[in-house]
Design a protein around this motif. Structure first.
Motif, PDB file in Angstrom:
ATOM      1  N   GLU A   1       0.833  -1.207   0.000  1.00  0.00           N
ATOM      2  CA  GLU A   1       0.000   0.000   0.000  1.00  0.00           C
ATOM      3  C   GLU A   1       0.865   1.253   0.000  1.00  0.00           C
ATOM      4  O   GLU A   1       0.598   2.203  -0.745  1.00  0.00           O
ATOM      5  N   LYS A   2       1.900   1.264   0.824  1.00  0.00           N
ATOM      6  CA  LYS A   2       2.792   2.435   0.906  1.00  0.00           C
ATOM      7  C   LYS A   2       3.511   2.652  -0.422  1.00  0.00           C
ATOM      8  O   LYS A   2       3.674   3.795  -0.866  1.00  0.00           O
ATOM      9  N   ALA A   3       3.950   1.572  -1.048  1.00  0.00           N
ATOM     10  CA  ALA A   3       4.635   1.699  -2.343  1.00  0.00           C
ATOM     11  C   ALA A   3       3.680   2.255  -3.394  1.00  0.00           C
ATOM     12  O   ALA A   3       4.070   3.099  -4.205  1.00  0.00           O
ATOM     13  N   GLY A   4       2.444   1.811  -3.358  1.00  0.00           N
ATOM     14  CA  GLY A   4       1.446   2.327  -4.293  1.00  0.00           C
ATOM     15  C   GLY A   4       1.186   3.804  -4.086  1.00  0.00           C
ATOM     16  O   GLY A   4       1.066   4.569  -5.051  1.00  0.00           O
ATOM     17  N   GLU A   5       1.111   4.214  -2.828  1.00  0.00           N
ATOM     18  CA  GLU A   5       0.903   5.626  -2.511  1.00  0.00           C
ATOM     19  C   GLU A   5       2.093   6.464  -2.987  1.00  0.00           C
ATOM     20  O   GLU A   5       1.911   7.553  -3.548  1.00  0.00           O
ATOM     21  N   ALA A   6       3.309   5.956  -2.765  1.00  0.00           N
ATOM     22  CA  ALA A   6       4.505   6.682  -3.186  1.00  0.00           C
ATOM     23  C   ALA A   6       4.554   6.794  -4.710  1.00  0.00           C
ATOM     24  O   ALA A   6       4.911   7.851  -5.249  1.00  0.00           O
TER      25      ALA A   6
ATOM     26  N   LYS B   1       2.023   6.836  -6.733  1.00  0.00           N
ATOM     27  CA  LYS B   1       0.998   7.794  -7.149  1.00  0.00           C
ATOM     28  C   LYS B   1       1.489   9.220  -6.935  1.00  0.00           C
ATOM     29  O   LYS B   1       1.310  10.079  -7.793  1.00  0.00           O
ATOM     30  N   LYS B   2       2.137   9.485  -5.791  1.00  0.00           N
ATOM     31  CA  LYS B   2       2.664  10.816  -5.526  1.00  0.00           C
ATOM     32  C   LYS B   2       3.728  11.201  -6.556  1.00  0.00           C
ATOM     33  O   LYS B   2       3.761  12.334  -7.037  1.00  0.00           O
ATOM     34  N   ALA B   3       4.596  10.255  -6.898  1.00  0.00           N
ATOM     35  CA  ALA B   3       5.636  10.532  -7.883  1.00  0.00           C
ATOM     36  C   ALA B   3       5.008  10.811  -9.253  1.00  0.00           C
ATOM     37  O   ALA B   3       5.419  11.745  -9.956  1.00  0.00           O
TER      38      ALA B   3
ATOM     39  N   PHE C   1       5.115  14.499 -11.499  1.00  0.00           N
ATOM     40  CA  PHE C   1       5.567  14.670 -12.885  1.00  0.00           C
ATOM     41  C   PHE C   1       4.499  15.254 -13.782  1.00  0.00           C
ATOM     42  O   PHE C   1       4.793  15.763 -14.871  1.00  0.00           O
ATOM     43  N   LYS C   2       3.256  15.199 -13.339  1.00  0.00           N
ATOM     44  CA  LYS C   2       2.173  15.763 -14.150  1.00  0.00           C
ATOM     45  C   LYS C   2       2.174  17.288 -14.120  1.00  0.00           C
ATOM     46  O   LYS C   2       1.620  17.912 -14.984  1.00  0.00           O
TER      47      LYS C   2
END
Length: 65
Positions: A50-55, A57-59, A63-64
Motif C-alpha cells: 500500500e505504501k509503495a502504491g501511494e509513493a 501515485k505521488k511521484a 511529474f504531471k
C-alpha cells in the motif's frame, strides 16, 4: 490494513500458543507462535505494498505538474 483471514490466523495462533502453554505441549505452543508470525508478515507485506502504491501515485502526480 489486513483482512479477516490474517486476523483469524493471528487469533488462531494465539489460541494454539495458549493451549500449548496450558497443556505443556511445546510443539503446539511453537506452532501458535509461528502462525502469529506468519499473520504479522502478511500484514506487513500488505502495508508495504500500500505504501509503495501511494509513493508511486505521488511521484506520478509530481511529474504531471
Amino acid at each position: 490494513m489486513g483482512d479477516a483471514g490474517d486476523k483469524f490466523d493471528d487469533l488462531a495462533g494465539k489460541a494454539k500458543e495458549g493451549a500449548g502453554r496450558i497443556s505443556g505441549d511445546e510443539d503446539l505452543e511453537r506452532e501458535g507462535k509461528a502462525d502469529q508470525a506468519k499473520a504479522a508478515a502478511k500484514e506487513a507485506a500488505k502495508e508495504a505494498k500500500e505504501k509503495a502504491g501511494e509513493a508511486a501515485k505521488k511521484a506520478k502526480d509530481a511529474f504531471k505538474r
